[in-house]
Motif scaffolding. Structure first.
Motif, PDB file in Angstrom:
ATOM      1  N   SER A  10      31.506  57.525 -11.738  1.00 35.24           N
ATOM      2  CA  SER A  10      32.881  58.023 -11.602  1.00 35.24           C
ATOM      3  C   SER A  10      33.651  57.083 -10.678  1.00 35.24           C
ATOM      4  O   SER A  10      33.057  56.238  -9.994  1.00 35.24           O
ATOM      5  CB  SER A  10      32.874  59.437 -11.021  1.00 35.24           C
ATOM      6  N   GLN A  11      34.960  57.249 -10.633  1.00 44.09           N
ATOM      7  CA  GLN A  11      35.774  56.401  -9.753  1.00 44.09           C
ATOM      8  C   GLN A  11      35.387  56.624  -8.296  1.00 44.09           C
ATOM      9  O   GLN A  11      35.342  55.694  -7.508  1.00 44.09           O
ATOM     10  CB  GLN A  11      37.265  56.673  -9.976  1.00 44.09           C
ATOM     11  N   LYS A  12      35.081  57.871  -7.947  1.00 40.71           N
ATOM     12  CA  LYS A  12      34.651  58.181  -6.582  1.00 40.71           C
ATOM     13  C   LYS A  12      33.337  57.467  -6.262  1.00 40.71           C
ATOM     14  O   LYS A  12      33.184  56.901  -5.177  1.00 40.71           O
ATOM     15  CB  LYS A  12      34.488  59.696  -6.427  1.00 40.71           C
ATOM     16  N   GLN A  13      32.392  57.498  -7.202  1.00 37.68           N
ATOM     17  CA  GLN A  13      31.117  56.816  -6.989  1.00 37.68           C
ATOM     18  C   GLN A  13      31.310  55.309  -6.899  1.00 37.68           C
ATOM     19  O   GLN A  13      30.652  54.648  -6.104  1.00 37.68           O
ATOM     20  CB  GLN A  13      30.145  57.152  -8.117  1.00 37.68           C
ATOM     21  N   PHE A  14      32.224  54.761  -7.721  1.00 39.47           N
ATOM     22  CA  PHE A  14      32.454  53.323  -7.659  1.00 39.47           C
ATOM     23  C   PHE A  14      33.048  52.945  -6.303  1.00 39.47           C
ATOM     24  O   PHE A  14      32.697  51.907  -5.737  1.00 39.47           O
ATOM     25  CB  PHE A  14      33.359  52.826  -8.793  1.00 39.47           C
ATOM     26  N   THR A  15      33.910  53.796  -5.749  1.00 37.36           N
ATOM     27  CA  THR A  15      34.459  53.548  -4.412  1.00 37.36           C
ATOM     28  C   THR A  15      33.335  53.542  -3.383  1.00 37.36           C
ATOM     29  O   THR A  15      33.323  52.708  -2.468  1.00 37.36           O
ATOM     30  CB  THR A  15      35.518  54.622  -4.065  1.00 37.36           C
ATOM     31  N   GLN A  16      32.379  54.444  -3.533  1.00 33.33           N
ATOM     32  CA  GLN A  16      31.216  54.466  -2.640  1.00 33.33           C
ATOM     33  C   GLN A  16      30.378  53.202  -2.809  1.00 33.33           C
ATOM     34  O   GLN A  16      29.885  52.638  -1.826  1.00 33.33           O
ATOM     35  CB  GLN A  16      30.359  55.699  -2.907  1.00 33.33           C
ATOM     36  N   LEU A  17      30.236  52.741  -4.059  1.00 33.25           N
ATOM     37  CA  LEU A  17      29.495  51.505  -4.310  1.00 33.25           C
ATOM     38  C   LEU A  17      30.183  50.331  -3.627  1.00 33.25           C
ATOM     39  O   LEU A  17      29.521  49.491  -3.003  1.00 33.25           O
ATOM     40  CB  LEU A  17      29.365  51.245  -5.815  1.00 33.25           C
ATOM     41  N   GLU A  18      31.514  50.270  -3.723  1.00 34.74           N
ATOM     42  CA  GLU A  18      32.251  49.184  -3.055  1.00 34.74           C
ATOM     43  C   GLU A  18      32.015  49.212  -1.547  1.00 34.74           C
ATOM     44  O   GLU A  18      31.871  48.157  -0.921  1.00 34.74           O
ATOM     45  CB  GLU A  18      33.748  49.288  -3.363  1.00 34.74           C
ATOM     46  N   ALA A  19      31.953  50.408  -0.977  1.00 35.96           N
ATOM     47  CA  ALA A  19      31.678  50.532   0.463  1.00 35.96           C
ATOM     48  C   ALA A  19      30.281  50.008   0.781  1.00 35.96           C
ATOM     49  O   ALA A  19      30.076  49.315   1.790  1.00 35.96           O
ATOM     50  CB  ALA A  19      31.822  51.982   0.909  1.00 35.96           C
ATOM     51  N   GLU A  20      29.317  50.303  -0.086  1.00 32.18           N
ATOM     52  CA  GLU A  20      27.954  49.796   0.108  1.00 32.18           C
ATOM     53  C   GLU A  20      27.913  48.269   0.004  1.00 32.18           C
ATOM     54  O   GLU A  20      27.248  47.603   0.781  1.00 32.18           O
ATOM     55  CB  GLU A  20      26.989  50.417  -0.908  1.00 32.18           C
ATOM     56  N   LEU A  21      28.635  47.734  -0.967  1.00 29.39           N
ATOM     57  CA  LEU A  21      28.666  46.282  -1.140  1.00 29.39           C
ATOM     58  C   LEU A  21      29.357  45.606   0.038  1.00 29.39           C
ATOM     59  O   LEU A  21      28.977  44.494   0.425  1.00 29.39           O
ATOM     60  CB  LEU A  21      29.366  45.913  -2.457  1.00 29.39           C
ATOM     61  N   ALA A  22      30.351  46.276   0.618  1.00 24.14           N
ATOM     62  CA  ALA A  22      31.055  45.709   1.766  1.00 24.14           C
ATOM     63  C   ALA A  22      30.143  45.580   2.985  1.00 24.14           C
ATOM     64  O   ALA A  22      30.366  44.728   3.844  1.00 24.14           O
ATOM     65  CB  ALA A  22      32.275  46.568   2.099  1.00 24.14           C
ATOM     66  N   LYS A  23      29.101  46.400   3.062  1.00 28.48           N
ATOM     67  CA  LYS A  23      28.147  46.310   4.170  1.00 28.48           C
ATOM     68  C   LYS A  23      27.350  45.014   4.118  1.00 28.48           C
ATOM     69  O   LYS A  23      26.825  44.567   5.129  1.00 28.48           O
ATOM     70  CB  LYS A  23      27.176  47.494   4.135  1.00 28.48           C
TER      71      LYS A  23
END
Length: 161
Positions: free
Chosen positions: A75-88
């Motif tokens: 979902s878009q919410k999950q993709f936003t969470q994935l982006e946060a993980e990738l930013a780490k």
């Protein structure tokens, strides 16, 4: 070509294509040849033949748009969470260097969301959401231009031969 709204055709483009198919259906009822219809509508004869077969089997309703082929698994919410993980960064996820590869992103998706993606599926997911391959902005400090030039002159011609 990159499509807006997470991939696929825009609503306007879907509507346009559906209208083409329905115009063709009207002409099927009149008994016109596929080649004539294709030329007038500026589409391939093969497309018109495919539409005619669908029309023969299900009438004009069979030519209506079916909507998007598939929905994204994240979902878009999950993709936003994935982006946060990738930013780490990769180091936060246990990799020693600072490179995100498709297989690493795939692993993060599996760990975080318990979903299985293929490497190509991860690529499509990222591209669909505006991500792209990145190339370093500058060359590595450790690069030895003389060694590279020597390799290109001596080793590469032997490898090509």
């Amino acid at each position: 070509m990159r499509y807006p709204q997470g991939g696929g055709l825009t609503a306007e483009r879907q509507q346009f294509r559906e209208e083409l198919r329905l115009k063709a259906a009207e002409r099927f009822a009149l008994g016109e040849a596929s080649s004539v219809i294709a030329k007038d509508l500026r589409v391939s004869v093969r497309s018109v033949q495919r539409w005619r077969q669908m029309w023969d089997e299900g009438g004009p309703r069979a030519l209506r748009s079916q909507g998007p082929a598939s929905l994204p698994r994240l979902s878009q919410k999950q993709f936003t969470q994935l982006e946060a993980e990738l930013a780490k960064g990769p180091a936060a996820h246990g990799w020693e260097d600072q490179r995100w590869t498709l297989s690493r992103v795939k692993t993060v998706i599996g760990r975080r969301f318990h979903l299985t993606y293929t490497v190509q599926g991860v690529r499509k997911l990222l591209v669909r959401n505006g991500w792209s391959c990145q190339v370093p902005a500058r060359r590595a400090v450790e690069r030895d231009d003389d060694a590279v030039a020597g390799w290109a002159k001596e080793v590469w011609p032997r490898a090509e031969g």
